[in-house]
Scaffold this motif. Sequence first.
Motif, PDB file in Angstrom:
ATOM      1  N   THR A 181       0.868  -1.178   0.000  1.00  0.00           N
ATOM      2  CA  THR A 181       0.000   0.000   0.000  1.00  0.00           C
ATOM      3  C   THR A 181       0.901   1.222   0.000  1.00  0.00           C
ATOM      4  O   THR A 181       1.627   1.472  -0.952  1.00  0.00           O
TER       5      THR A 181
ATOM      6  N   VAL B 106      -2.586   5.540   4.861  1.00  0.00           N
ATOM      7  CA  VAL B 106      -2.843   5.804   6.276  1.00  0.00           C
ATOM      8  C   VAL B 106      -3.080   7.290   6.512  1.00  0.00           C
ATOM      9  O   VAL B 106      -3.987   7.676   7.259  1.00  0.00           O
TER      10      VAL B 106
ATOM     11  N   GLU C 175      -6.297  -0.544   2.179  1.00  0.00           N
ATOM     12  CA  GLU C 175      -6.042  -0.831   3.595  1.00  0.00           C
ATOM     13  C   GLU C 175      -7.301  -1.364   4.276  1.00  0.00           C
ATOM     14  O   GLU C 175      -7.249  -2.338   5.038  1.00  0.00           O
TER      15      GLU C 175
ATOM     16  N   GLU D 278      -7.562  -5.126   5.742  1.00  0.00           N
ATOM     17  CA  GLU D 278      -7.777  -5.263   7.183  1.00  0.00           C
ATOM     18  C   GLU D 278      -9.056  -6.039   7.475  1.00  0.00           C
ATOM     19  O   GLU D 278      -9.127  -6.812   8.449  1.00  0.00           O
TER      20      GLU D 278
ATOM     21  N   THR E  14      -1.094  -9.494   4.790  1.00  0.00           N
ATOM     22  CA  THR E  14      -0.204  -8.444   5.283  1.00  0.00           C
ATOM     23  C   THR E  14      -0.266  -7.246   4.344  1.00  0.00           C
ATOM     24  O   THR E  14      -0.291  -7.418   3.121  1.00  0.00           O
ATOM     25  N   VAL E  15      -0.291  -6.033   4.906  1.00  0.00           N
ATOM     26  CA  VAL E  15      -0.106  -4.830   4.106  1.00  0.00           C
ATOM     27  C   VAL E  15       1.245  -4.228   4.459  1.00  0.00           C
ATOM     28  O   VAL E  15       1.638  -4.191   5.633  1.00  0.00           O
TER      29      VAL E  15
ATOM     30  N   GLU F 136       3.643  -0.846   4.034  1.00  0.00           N
ATOM     31  CA  GLU F 136       3.465   0.595   3.825  1.00  0.00           C
ATOM     32  C   GLU F 136       4.809   1.285   3.632  1.00  0.00           C
ATOM     33  O   GLU F 136       5.461   1.667   4.598  1.00  0.00           O
TER      34      GLU F 136
ATOM     35  N   LEU G  21      -0.007  -8.161  10.340  1.00  0.00           N
ATOM     36  CA  LEU G  21      -1.002  -7.587   9.445  1.00  0.00           C
ATOM     37  C   LEU G  21      -0.445  -6.354   8.752  1.00  0.00           C
ATOM     38  O   LEU G  21      -0.690  -6.140   7.567  1.00  0.00           O
ATOM     39  N   ARG G  22       0.296  -5.526   9.470  1.00  0.00           N
ATOM     40  CA  ARG G  22       0.757  -4.246   8.929  1.00  0.00           C
ATOM     41  C   ARG G  22       2.224  -4.058   9.258  1.00  0.00           C
ATOM     42  O   ARG G  22       2.658  -4.283  10.385  1.00  0.00           O
TER      43      ARG G  22
ATOM     44  N   GLN H 149       5.625  -1.247   8.187  1.00  0.00           N
ATOM     45  CA  GLN H 149       6.181  -0.135   7.425  1.00  0.00           C
ATOM     46  C   GLN H 149       7.608  -0.489   7.010  1.00  0.00           C
ATOM     47  O   GLN H 149       8.247  -1.328   7.614  1.00  0.00           O
TER      48      GLN H 149
ATOM     49  N   ARG I 204       7.354   4.493   9.691  1.00  0.00           N
ATOM     50  CA  ARG I 204       6.718   4.141  10.958  1.00  0.00           C
ATOM     51  C   ARG I 204       6.311   5.400  11.723  1.00  0.00           C
ATOM     52  O   ARG I 204       5.219   5.467  12.298  1.00  0.00           O
TER      53      ARG I 204
ATOM     54  N   ALA J 275       3.242   7.063   9.769  1.00  0.00           N
ATOM     55  CA  ALA J 275       1.992   6.337   9.992  1.00  0.00           C
ATOM     56  C   ALA J 275       1.565   6.416  11.447  1.00  0.00           C
ATOM     57  O   ALA J 275       0.369   6.513  11.758  1.00  0.00           O
TER      58      ALA J 275
END
Length: 283
Positions: free
Chosen positions: A142, A147, A164, A168, A182-183, A185, A250-251, A253, A259, A262
């Motif tokens: 993504t 975010v 996202e 999710e 998993t996304v 970022e 799941l998420r 950076q 980090r 976001a």
Amino acid sequence: MDTDAAPIVLITGTSSGIGLATVVAAARAGCGVVATMRDTGRAEALRRAAAEAGVAGRIEVEQLDVTDPASVTACLATVLARHGRLDAVVNNAGAGHVGTIEQDGTAPVRAAMEVNFFGVVEVTRAALPHLRASGGRVVTVTSVGGVVGQPFNEAYCAAKFAVEGFMESLAPVAATVGVHVTVVEPGAVASEFIGNQAIDLPALTAAAGPYAPALRAYVDRTLKAFGQAQTPEQAAAPIVAALTAERPPLRVQTSEAARAFAGTKLADLDGSAVRRMTGGWVV
């Protein structure tokens, strides 16, 4: 592709940037990689990078247009016929747009949604039966723009926000049938992404009308940010970690800067911190 029992990973948008770097890194990690792109005539840079890395034998290139369901179906059929399984999908194909809604109208928003959102939905939908069979995973690139909404990126951020939310929401459902979601970022990445948008900055500014001063401020700030960007290879590392980890998050950076960026949003219940931050980009 000499993969033997290696996991088979399909990656979209691999002609340059993060996608290309992820193909090479995944092959180095022992995966058999199906590198897809809309125009396979643009595969030379990927083939050259794979050869230099000594992993050309683990990579095959296939045509795939994520906005065309028939193309998605045909590509997956080829992968299944050749390998008998699919262990992971990396949704990386995407396109940006710089502009604002009053001046641009809704066509760019629809175009951004087709590539960045509906393309992801279509590839994921088509792959899920095969990922259920393998206990596989969906990894979707993504952006921190999924975010935090960013000035003059209304179309792009809208699409990435949608991705996202989609992922999710899908994650707990997919987990019940053994599929990890998993996304990933990234923040600013030194790749061809900006160049691929074919932005004519003088023309864009001239067309911005009353928004021209804000646009010039935004562009100046963004060019400075990309001057300190991480490399595609650095951004690819967390993607490959999500492919190979026993229990991927799941998420994730791709840098400390991503980090922190976001994190501003995720800790900002009333939106005031984000508004102060992004408001400073356009003055």
